[in-house]
Design a protein around this motif. Structure first.
Motif, PDB file in Angstrom:
ATOM      1  N   VAL A  16      41.004  43.644  40.715  1.00  0.00           N
ATOM      2  CA  VAL A  16      40.320  43.870  41.982  1.00  0.00           C
ATOM      3  C   VAL A  16      39.148  42.917  42.117  1.00  0.00           C
ATOM      4  CG1 VAL A  16      41.041  46.269  42.251  1.00  0.00           C
ATOM      5  CG2 VAL A  16      38.895  45.747  41.087  1.00  0.00           C
ATOM      6  N   SER A  17      38.761  42.284  41.022  1.00  0.00           N
ATOM      7  CA  SER A  17      37.762  41.221  41.076  1.00  0.00           C
ATOM      8  C   SER A  17      37.931  40.334  39.855  1.00  0.00           C
ATOM      9  CB  SER A  17      36.342  41.783  41.157  1.00  0.00           C
ATOM     10  OG  SER A  17      36.018  42.467  39.977  1.00  0.00           O
ATOM     11  N   THR A  30      36.586  39.231  44.969  1.00  0.00           N
ATOM     12  CA  THR A  30      36.973  40.637  44.928  1.00  0.00           C
ATOM     13  C   THR A  30      37.983  40.914  46.031  1.00  0.00           C
ATOM     14  OG1 THR A  30      36.213  42.932  44.916  1.00  0.00           O
ATOM     15  CG2 THR A  30      35.035  41.435  46.368  1.00  0.00           C
ATOM     16  N   LEU A  32      38.300  44.100  46.916  1.00  0.00           N
ATOM     17  CA  LEU A  32      37.792  45.348  47.487  1.00  0.00           C
ATOM     18  C   LEU A  32      37.112  45.065  48.825  1.00  0.00           C
ATOM     19  CD1 LEU A  32      36.244  46.944  44.285  1.00  0.00           C
ATOM     20  CD2 LEU A  32      38.458  47.412  45.326  1.00  0.00           C
ATOM     21  N   PHE A  50      30.515  50.470  45.297  1.00  0.00           N
ATOM     22  CA  PHE A  50      30.916  49.233  45.976  1.00  0.00           C
ATOM     23  C   PHE A  50      29.733  48.278  46.081  1.00  0.00           C
ATOM     24  CE2 PHE A  50      31.736  46.935  50.073  1.00  0.00           C
ATOM     25  CZ  PHE A  50      32.756  46.132  49.593  1.00  0.00           C
TER      26      PHE A  50
END
Length: 69
Positions: A16-17, A30, A32, A50
């Motif tokens: 995700v990153s 990222t 996300l 986040f």
């Protein structure tokens, strides 16, 4: 598992990153933040995590924190 628009999806394990040194510089990325709520004042579950995630990535790319660790 198929994602939206016919995309084959990413399976169970996908980043995700990530960070990398690129062309003499640094890149921190990222996946996300796709939900528009992430970029508005509308509350969303996990907001504080986040924001911590984004600040950590930016600080590392700026040299204010360890990079790619």
């Amino acid at each position: 598992m198929r994602g939206g628009l016919g995309h084959p999806g990413h399976g169970d394990d996908h980043p995700v990153s990530w960070c990398q040194y690129y062309d003499g510089g640094k890149a921190w990325l990222t996946t996300l933040g796709h939900d528009v709520k992430a970029w508005t004042d509308e509350p969303m579950e996990g907001d504080r995590y986040f924001v911590q995630h984004l600040l950590g990535g930016v600080k590392s790319a700026l040299g204010m924190a360890p990079f790619c660790r």
